[in-house]
Enzyme design. Structure first.
Site, PDB file in Angstrom:
ATOM      1  N   PRO A   1     -27.860  20.606  77.740  1.00  0.00           N
ATOM      2  CA  PRO A   1     -28.370  21.972  77.852  1.00  0.00           C
ATOM      3  C   PRO A   1     -27.823  22.943  76.813  1.00  0.00           C
ATOM      4  O   PRO A   1     -28.033  24.148  76.960  1.00  0.00           O
ATOM      5  CB  PRO A   1     -27.857  22.370  79.228  1.00  0.00           C
ATOM      6  N   ASP A   2     -27.116  22.468  75.773  1.00  0.00           N
ATOM      7  CA  ASP A   2     -26.481  23.405  74.846  1.00  0.00           C
ATOM      8  C   ASP A   2     -27.458  24.428  74.282  1.00  0.00           C
ATOM      9  O   ASP A   2     -27.142  25.614  74.191  1.00  0.00           O
ATOM     10  CB  ASP A   2     -25.831  22.628  73.703  1.00  0.00           C
ATOM     11  N   PHE A   3     -28.639  23.963  73.887  1.00  0.00           N
ATOM     12  CA  PHE A   3     -29.563  24.885  73.243  1.00  0.00           C
ATOM     13  C   PHE A   3     -30.112  25.919  74.219  1.00  0.00           C
ATOM     14  O   PHE A   3     -30.283  27.096  73.866  1.00  0.00           O
ATOM     15  CB  PHE A   3     -30.692  24.110  72.561  1.00  0.00           C
TER      16      PHE A   3
ATOM     17  N   GLY B   1     -27.479  28.446  74.724  1.00  0.00           N
ATOM     18  CA  GLY B   1     -27.430  29.363  73.597  1.00  0.00           C
ATOM     19  C   GLY B   1     -28.441  30.488  73.723  1.00  0.00           C
ATOM     20  O   GLY B   1     -28.158  31.650  73.399  1.00  0.00           O
TER      21      GLY B   1
ATOM     22  N   ASN C   1     -29.473  17.114  73.076  1.00  0.00           N
ATOM     23  CA  ASN C   1     -28.241  17.814  73.422  1.00  0.00           C
ATOM     24  C   ASN C   1     -28.483  18.938  74.415  1.00  0.00           C
ATOM     25  O   ASN C   1     -27.748  19.915  74.440  1.00  0.00           O
ATOM     26  CB  ASN C   1     -27.586  18.364  72.156  1.00  0.00           C
TER      27      ASN C   1
END
Length: 396
Positions: free
Chosen positions: A173-175, A178, A171
């Site tokens: 670039p979500d992390f 964050g 997943n």
């Protein structure tokens, strides 16, 4: 235990799915008190993802959700009800930070926009994360990480020249977004401590991704070149690829930069004749004949395990690593030795392997300033832990 860096900081966390929960998870392990706010009408949807096969679906049984929301408190509010909004404002009044990643306009619709909240909490810090930002002709776009990658140009650069654009695995670039969110929030906290002033942080996910593609922008703006997709090839290094090894779907990554490394690779693979081969006499010729060279290297690696390839070439000073799958990662001796992968008990999921270390939840180590033990939230259910003792019922 000494005080943690963010002890005394309270966060009203309206975030859901991945990016904002990742940001507030990092802040929680650094000592912030994070109150996760959900609605029973629409719980964080990742509660239903990553459930253990064969077991009944449980809103506390998601490995995804648990890995992003440990160390937090939780409350459910119905923001469609006036008392729900009233409760949210009461919580925010007692908080330092608001974080959210709803579609543009939702917080304002509920009376929880930054301007509204500043009336009750003038020094508030508020972060809003959206795919394309809070203003502009496309700001109303909704999307997920893969769409953000595509808009930001990442997919155009990922894949093989004769193939379609590709997203990165997992997943991303979500992390990463964050982590950038947590950095932005801590910067705003530092600013407030110096000036007494809060501020609004408008974070466009696509802009974060674009900031990680400097070579693409630099090449186009300086040379007028669209880099496009290049597979595993590198501009300079050769060999530079992943090579099949012995076993089912086993691979190793090898990269050779200098002439010294090239000579070491030839001798280690017991092919000194490659040094006299006109096709491979220098970096330029090796790039020209890269496909033929890759075939020769793969012939050598195919007789060995990825770990043997790594150890043999690393001993000669050549960069090489296995291409791990998840099972291999969880059992890697190096990661286990550093205490990064550990088994934890959870009342719903049972004992599972998670990627933590002694600074639990952070993929970094602090040898002087942090001594974390914050993991309590992982071992308890995360729903309906009512935090503040106002004389209202939680609206659901």
């Amino acid at each position: 235990m000494s005080r943690l860096p963010l002890e005394g900081v309270r966060i009203a966390d309206f975030g859901w799915i991945l990016a904002v929960p990742q940001a507030t998870a990092w802040l929680a392990v650094m000592g912030a008190e994070v109150i996760k706010i959900e609605s029973m009408q629409r719980l964080d949807l990742i509660r239903l993802l990553g459930q253990i096969p064969g077991r009944p679906t449980d809103i506390d049984g998601s490995c995804y959700f648990n890995s992003l929301n440990f160390g937090k408190k939780s409350v459910t509010l119905n923001l469609g009800h006036p008392k729900g909004v009233e409760l949210a404002k009461a919580l925010i009044l007692r908080s330092d930070i608001v974080a959210e990643n709803f579609t543009v306009g939702n917080m304002k619709k509920w009376g929880l926009g930054y301007e509204d909240l500043c009336k009750i909490k003038p020094d508030l810090i508020m972060l809003s994360g959206t795919p394309l930002g809070q203003f502009g002709s496309e700001s109303q776009c909704v999307g997920w990480g893969p769409h953000t990658q595509a808009y930001a140009g990442m997919c155009h650069l990922t894949g093989y020249p004769d193939g379609p654009p590709s997203g990165l695995g997992g997943n991303w670039p979500d992390f990463m977004i964050g982590v950038v969110m947590s950095y932005a929030i801590m910067s705003a906290l530092h600013y407030r401590r110096r000036t007494g002033k809060g501020q609004y942080i408008d974070l466009a996910m696509a802009e974060v991704v674009m900031s990680m593609l400097p070579e693409g922008f630099a090449d186009y703006n300086m040379n007028g070149t669209d880099r496009g997709r290049r597979g595993n090839s590198d501009d300079v290094m050769v060999p530079h690829n992943v090579y099949r090894c012995a076993g089912n779907d086993q691979w190793a990554a090898i990269a050779v930069n200098s002439e010294t490394e090239w000579q070491a690779l030839c001798r280690t693979m017991n092919h000194p004749e490659w040094l006299d081969d006109a096709r491979f006499k220098d970096r330029s010729s090796r790039k020209t004949h890269e496909a033929a060279l890759d075939t020769l290297v793969a012939t050598w690696t195919s007789q060995r395990s990825p770990i043997e390839v790594m150890h043999t070439l690393q001993a000669a000073g050549v960069a090489a690593t296995p291409v791990y799958n998840t099972e291999a990662l969880c059992n890697d001796p190096q990661l286990q030795h550093r205490g990064y992968t550990v088994s934890l008990d959870h009342p719903v999921t049972g004992t599972i392997c998670v990627t933590l270390n002694e600074v639990k939840g952070l993929a970094v180590r602090f040898f002087a300033t942090l001594r974390m033990t914050v993991l309590d939230g992982f071992s308890v259910k995360c729903t309906n832990v009512l935090w503040f003792d106002l004389a209202y019922e939680v609206m659901t």
